[in-house]
Design a protein around this motif. Structure first.
Motif, PDB file in Angstrom:
ATOM      1  N   ILE A  11      38.181  -1.950 -33.801  1.00  0.00           N
ATOM      2  CA  ILE A  11      38.126  -3.400 -33.676  1.00  0.00           C
ATOM      3  C   ILE A  11      37.493  -3.989 -34.926  1.00  0.00           C
ATOM      4  CG2 ILE A  11      37.179  -5.335 -32.364  1.00  0.00           C
ATOM      5  CD1 ILE A  11      37.203  -3.495 -29.902  1.00  0.00           C
ATOM      6  N   LEU A  12      38.166  -4.939 -35.538  1.00  0.00           N
ATOM      7  CA  LEU A  12      37.664  -5.615 -36.729  1.00  0.00           C
ATOM      8  C   LEU A  12      36.893  -6.862 -36.307  1.00  0.00           C
ATOM      9  CD1 LEU A  12      37.590  -5.964 -39.840  1.00  0.00           C
ATOM     10  CD2 LEU A  12      39.730  -7.255 -39.624  1.00  0.00           C
ATOM     11  N   VAL A  13      35.642  -6.940 -36.722  1.00  0.00           N
ATOM     12  CA  VAL A  13      34.793  -8.086 -36.404  1.00  0.00           C
ATOM     13  C   VAL A  13      34.543  -8.874 -37.684  1.00  0.00           C
ATOM     14  CG1 VAL A  13      32.552  -8.834 -35.515  1.00  0.00           C
ATOM     15  CG2 VAL A  13      33.693  -6.840 -34.507  1.00  0.00           C
ATOM     16  N   MET A  14      35.003 -10.118 -37.704  1.00  0.00           N
ATOM     17  CA  MET A  14      34.900 -10.961 -38.894  1.00  0.00           C
ATOM     18  C   MET A  14      33.841 -12.046 -38.707  1.00  0.00           C
ATOM     19  SD  MET A  14      38.968 -11.519 -39.700  1.00  0.00           S
ATOM     20  CE  MET A  14      38.642 -12.129 -41.370  1.00  0.00           C
ATOM     21  N   GLY A  15      32.982 -12.186 -39.709  1.00  0.00           N
ATOM     22  CA  GLY A  15      32.080 -13.335 -39.716  1.00  0.00           C
ATOM     23  C   GLY A  15      30.616 -13.052 -39.477  1.00  0.00           C
ATOM     24  N   ALA A  16      30.206 -11.796 -39.425  1.00  0.00           N
ATOM     25  CA  ALA A  16      28.786 -11.505 -39.213  1.00  0.00           C
ATOM     26  C   ALA A  16      27.975 -11.986 -40.413  1.00  0.00           C
ATOM     27  CB  ALA A  16      28.576 -10.012 -39.000  1.00  0.00           C
ATOM     28  N   ALA A  17      26.882 -12.662 -40.121  1.00  0.00           N
ATOM     29  CA  ALA A  17      26.005 -13.156 -41.188  1.00  0.00           C
ATOM     30  C   ALA A  17      24.652 -12.453 -41.154  1.00  0.00           C
ATOM     31  CB  ALA A  17      25.817 -14.663 -41.066  1.00  0.00           C
ATOM     32  N   ASN A  18      24.089 -12.327 -39.958  1.00  0.00           N
ATOM     33  CA  ASN A  18      22.796 -11.690 -39.784  1.00  0.00           C
ATOM     34  C   ASN A  18      22.659 -11.302 -38.308  1.00  0.00           C
ATOM     35  OD1 ASN A  18      21.911 -14.132 -38.363  1.00  0.00           O
ATOM     36  ND2 ASN A  18      21.750 -15.040 -40.403  1.00  0.00           N
ATOM     37  N   ARG A  19      21.504 -10.817 -37.924  1.00  0.00           N
ATOM     38  CA  ARG A  19      21.332 -10.318 -36.562  1.00  0.00           C
ATOM     39  C   ARG A  19      21.367 -11.417 -35.492  1.00  0.00           C
ATOM     40  NH1 ARG A  19      17.852  -6.684 -35.885  1.00  0.00           N
ATOM     41  NH2 ARG A  19      17.312  -6.158 -38.050  1.00  0.00           N
ATOM     42  N   ASP A  36      35.133   1.751 -32.189  1.00  0.00           N
ATOM     43  CA  ASP A  36      35.073   2.002 -33.632  1.00  0.00           C
ATOM     44  C   ASP A  36      35.087   0.631 -34.306  1.00  0.00           C
ATOM     45  OD1 ASP A  36      35.465   2.936 -36.276  1.00  0.00           O
ATOM     46  OD2 ASP A  36      37.648   2.903 -35.992  1.00  0.00           O
ATOM     47  N   VAL A  37      33.914   0.147 -34.711  1.00  0.00           N
ATOM     48  CA  VAL A  37      33.787  -1.221 -35.213  1.00  0.00           C
ATOM     49  C   VAL A  37      33.879  -1.259 -36.733  1.00  0.00           C
ATOM     50  CG1 VAL A  37      32.321  -3.274 -35.314  1.00  0.00           C
ATOM     51  CG2 VAL A  37      32.398  -1.883 -33.227  1.00  0.00           C
ATOM     52  N   LEU A  38      34.751  -2.117 -37.228  1.00  0.00           N
ATOM     53  CA  LEU A  38      34.881  -2.394 -38.651  1.00  0.00           C
ATOM     54  C   LEU A  38      34.434  -3.834 -38.868  1.00  0.00           C
ATOM     55  CD1 LEU A  38      37.539  -0.688 -37.525  1.00  0.00           C
ATOM     56  CD2 LEU A  38      38.068  -0.632 -39.950  1.00  0.00           C
ATOM     57  N   TRP A  39      33.771  -4.085 -39.970  1.00  0.00           N
ATOM     58  CA  TRP A  39      33.199  -5.401 -40.218  1.00  0.00           C
ATOM     59  C   TRP A  39      33.841  -6.057 -41.438  1.00  0.00           C
ATOM     60  CZ3 TRP A  39      29.219  -6.880 -36.855  1.00  0.00           C
ATOM     61  CH2 TRP A  39      28.640  -5.860 -36.095  1.00  0.00           C
ATOM     62  N   LYS A  47      27.542  -8.318 -47.378  1.00  0.00           N
ATOM     63  CA  LYS A  47      27.813  -6.902 -47.119  1.00  0.00           C
ATOM     64  C   LYS A  47      26.542  -6.076 -47.260  1.00  0.00           C
ATOM     65  CE  LYS A  47      30.553  -2.945 -48.688  1.00  0.00           C
ATOM     66  NZ  LYS A  47      31.651  -2.478 -49.580  1.00  0.00           N
ATOM     67  N   GLU A  48      25.786  -6.359 -48.299  1.00  0.00           N
ATOM     68  CA  GLU A  48      24.553  -5.613 -48.516  1.00  0.00           C
ATOM     69  C   GLU A  48      23.547  -5.874 -47.403  1.00  0.00           C
ATOM     70  OE1 GLU A  48      23.363  -6.804 -52.405  1.00  0.00           O
ATOM     71  OE2 GLU A  48      25.062  -5.812 -53.405  1.00  0.00           O
ATOM     72  N   GLN A  49      23.489  -7.114 -46.923  1.00  0.00           N
ATOM     73  CA  GLN A  49      22.580  -7.441 -45.824  1.00  0.00           C
ATOM     74  C   GLN A  49      23.008  -6.752 -44.532  1.00  0.00           C
ATOM     75  OE1 GLN A  49      22.710 -11.723 -45.710  1.00  0.00           O
ATOM     76  NE2 GLN A  49      21.643 -11.955 -47.667  1.00  0.00           N
ATOM     77  N   LEU A  50      24.306  -6.806 -44.252  1.00  0.00           N
ATOM     78  CA  LEU A  50      24.805  -6.240 -43.005  1.00  0.00           C
ATOM     79  C   LEU A  50      24.688  -4.719 -42.987  1.00  0.00           C
ATOM     80  CD1 LEU A  50      26.154  -6.855 -40.272  1.00  0.00           C
ATOM     81  CD2 LEU A  50      28.371  -6.643 -41.421  1.00  0.00           C
ATOM     82  N   SER A  51      24.850  -4.095 -44.130  1.00  0.00           N
ATOM     83  CA  SER A  51      24.789  -2.637 -44.187  1.00  0.00           C
ATOM     84  C   SER A  51      23.436  -2.121 -43.709  1.00  0.00           C
ATOM     85  CB  SER A  51      25.080  -2.148 -45.603  1.00  0.00           C
ATOM     86  OG  SER A  51      24.071  -2.561 -46.504  1.00  0.00           O
ATOM     87  N   LYS A  52      22.412  -2.926 -43.861  1.00  0.00           N
ATOM     88  CA  LYS A  52      21.079  -2.529 -43.394  1.00  0.00           C
ATOM     89  C   LYS A  52      21.009  -2.510 -41.872  1.00  0.00           C
ATOM     90  CE  LYS A  52      18.936  -4.592 -47.498  1.00  0.00           C
ATOM     91  NZ  LYS A  52      18.033  -5.664 -48.002  1.00  0.00           N
ATOM     92  N   LEU A  53      21.931  -3.219 -41.232  1.00  0.00           N
ATOM     93  CA  LEU A  53      21.922  -3.314 -39.768  1.00  0.00           C
ATOM     94  C   LEU A  53      22.910  -2.361 -39.110  1.00  0.00           C
ATOM     95  CD1 LEU A  53      21.865  -7.220 -39.389  1.00  0.00           C
ATOM     96  CD2 LEU A  53      19.919  -5.661 -39.278  1.00  0.00           C
ATOM     97  N   VAL A  54      24.008  -2.042 -39.794  1.00  0.00           N
ATOM     98  CA  VAL A  54      25.076  -1.267 -39.148  1.00  0.00           C
ATOM     99  C   VAL A  54      25.282   0.109 -39.761  1.00  0.00           C
ATOM    100  CG1 VAL A  54      26.224  -3.404 -38.478  1.00  0.00           C
ATOM    101  CG2 VAL A  54      26.920  -2.246 -40.585  1.00  0.00           C
ATOM    102  N   GLY A  55      24.468   0.461 -40.733  1.00  0.00           N
ATOM    103  CA  GLY A  55      24.537   1.812 -41.280  1.00  0.00           C
ATOM    104  C   GLY A  55      25.831   2.103 -42.010  1.00  0.00           C
ATOM    105  N   ASP A  56      26.484   3.198 -41.603  1.00  0.00           N
ATOM    106  CA  ASP A  56      27.671   3.677 -42.318  1.00  0.00           C
ATOM    107  C   ASP A  56      28.982   3.062 -41.832  1.00  0.00           C
ATOM    108  OD1 ASP A  56      26.062   5.354 -43.832  1.00  0.00           O
ATOM    109  OD2 ASP A  56      26.216   7.005 -42.391  1.00  0.00           O
ATOM    110  N   ALA A  57      28.938   2.117 -40.932  1.00  0.00           N
ATOM    111  CA  ALA A  57      30.174   1.490 -40.450  1.00  0.00           C
ATOM    112  C   ALA A  57      30.902   0.809 -41.607  1.00  0.00           C
ATOM    113  CB  ALA A  57      29.859   0.464 -39.363  1.00  0.00           C
ATOM    114  N   PRO A  58      32.223   0.838 -41.611  1.00  0.00           N
ATOM    115  CA  PRO A  58      32.983   0.213 -42.712  1.00  0.00           C
ATOM    116  C   PRO A  58      32.739  -1.296 -42.778  1.00  0.00           C
ATOM    117  CG  PRO A  58      34.374   1.651 -41.381  1.00  0.00           C
ATOM    118  CD  PRO A  58      33.093   1.487 -40.624  1.00  0.00           C
ATOM    119  N   ILE A  59      32.451  -1.784 -43.964  1.00  0.00           N
ATOM    120  CA  ILE A  59      32.260  -3.219 -44.185  1.00  0.00           C
ATOM    121  C   ILE A  59      33.153  -3.645 -45.349  1.00  0.00           C
ATOM    122  CG2 ILE A  59      30.633  -5.085 -44.633  1.00  0.00           C
ATOM    123  CD1 ILE A  59      28.361  -3.246 -43.807  1.00  0.00           C
TER     124      ILE A  59
END
Length: 268
Positions: A11-19, A36-39, A47-59
């Motif tokens: 599932i592709l999730v578009m638009g995440a900004a922060n927690r 299986d979440v893709l961002w 992207k750099e901010q979100l990577s701190k929250l979602v780890g290795d998930a594709p962004i």
């Protein structure tokens, strides 16, 4: 028990900004449900901010104001996944830099940009992903608002933009029905505490009033919206298509709440 039947589904999730954002809550819940979440985010900084929250998930990075970036997002996802089950569109933008203005003074450029980013981006993205979406059980969910008929002065031109988004859901559902069973729905929450809402003039006062107008005297929570998005993505909601699911804790039925009425009378 896998009630939502989303385990292993991409599932592709578009638009995440922060927690605090709806998109982040949705993606977090889907991950917990085994999906299986893709961002997709607007910028490299996001992207750099979100990577701190979602780890290795594709962004992926995609600014939906540019068609070539939408096409590039599709190509990048297609390289990583054979298909996707769902797409979450949680994207909205309004330029309030001119300050509060009555609706009839809405700047043309600001209105058209808001339509492009907040509404047309859904159609453009779905068109780009039409061959990648699961044609049998695919589901697209966007985030709207609880009502576009309440003329909240501080929300201004975004209500007509969201009305266009609501209508787009119906037309996309009809259009895609010619070659697939992909469903299109919207969640339509009442006022939420998000970073995006903080940019709306006078939002806090409106939020506090809306909270008192709910039947439970408690504002809608972002997690409650995420729960509804997950349900609409799930095969469990297979009979729901071209709909807007209002999540406002009963506010639309409670305009004449006796406490609010009494307070208005006392303040006369």
């Amino acid at each position: 028990m896998d009630f939502l039947q989303l385990t292993g589904k991409s599932i592709l999730v578009m638009g995440a900004a922060n927690r605090k954002s709806v998109a982040y809550h949705v993606g977090k819940l889907l991950t917990e449900a085994g999906a299986d979440v893709l961002w997709s985010v607007r910028s490299q900084a996001r992207k750099e901010q979100l990577s701190k929250l979602v780890g290795d998930a594709p962004i992926y990075v995609c600014d939906v104001e540019h068609q070539d970036q939408i096409d590039g997002l599709r190509d990048a996802v297609a390289k990583d996944r054979d298909s996707i089950h769902g797409l979450v569109h949680s994207i909205a933008f309004a330029d309030y830099s001119a300050g509060w203005l009555p609706f009839h003074q809405t700047p043309r450029a600001a209105f058209l940009q808001a339509v492009d980013v907040s509404c047309f981006s859904l159609t453009a993205t779905c068109n780009a992903f039409r061959d990648l979406l699961d044609s049998e059980q695919g589901s697209v969910v966007t985030v709207s608002i609880s009502t576009t008929r309440m003329a909240a002065e501080n929300y201004g031109y975004m209500a007509p933009v969201k009305a266009a988004l609501d209508s787009s859901i119906c037309f996309l559902a009809k259009s895609f029905s010619g070659f697939s069973k992909v469903r299109f729905n919207a969640v339509c929450p009442g006022l939420l505490k998000t970073s995006a809402s903080a940019g709306i003039p006078g939002y806090v006062d409106s939020y506090l009033f809306a909270e008192r107008a709910t039947l439970r005297k408690e504002a809608v929570q972002t997690a409650e919206v995420a729960n509804s998005v997950a349900f609409l993505l799930s095969p469990r909601s297979s009979g729901i298509n071209a709909q807007g699911l209002v999540i406002d804790a009963g506010m639309e039925t409670n305009y004449f709440d006796k406490q609010l009425v009494q307070q208005a009378i006392d303040n006369q």
